[in-house]
Design a protein around this motif. Structure first.
Motif: not given
Length: 127
Positions: A1-8, A47-52, A54-56, A71-78
């Protein structure tokens, strides 16, 4: 997680004091909404969720709200590379203005250099 999510996550894990440093004068990282001159509100980020998974935390929030998620490709932007659209969010920039390709190229070059340095550092730790 980044930023506020990491702090939480740190606070939930028992950290008694957490300081979040932001690179800009606002919170939110890539999540950013802006009001256009006609009053319309547009989202300039997330505009997209990078990595679909439960850990995101963003994916969990979207799923809990019933958002439709591809959720195709695990939700990662190619398409995430120097050639995709990057937007200028610096102070005074016009909302929705694209970043200059030269600036994007310099940023990616810096990221490549940082990656090389980090890989070398990790290799030294493994010895």
């Amino acid at each position: 997680p980044a930023g506020l999510a990491a702090a939480r996550a740190l606070a939930i894990g028992g950290a008694r004091s957490v300081t979040v440093l932001e690179a800009r004068e606002r919170l939110g990282g890539r999540v950013f909404s802006s009001t256009l001159s006609n009053g319309e509100v547009v989202d300039l980020g997330a505009s997209f969720i990078h990595g679909c998974s439960v850990y995101n935390s963003v994916y969990r929030a979207a799923a809990s709200l019933g958002a439709l998620v591809d959720r195709r490709e695990g939700g990662y932007s190619r398409a995430w590379s120097e050639r995709c659209a990057f937007y200028d969010t610096s102070r005074g920039a016009t909302p929705g203005a694209r970043a200059q390709p030269r600036a994007v190229g310099r940023a990616f070059e810096l990221l490549r250099r940082v990656r090389v340095l980090l890989e070398a550092y990790v290799a030294k730790l493994a010895v």
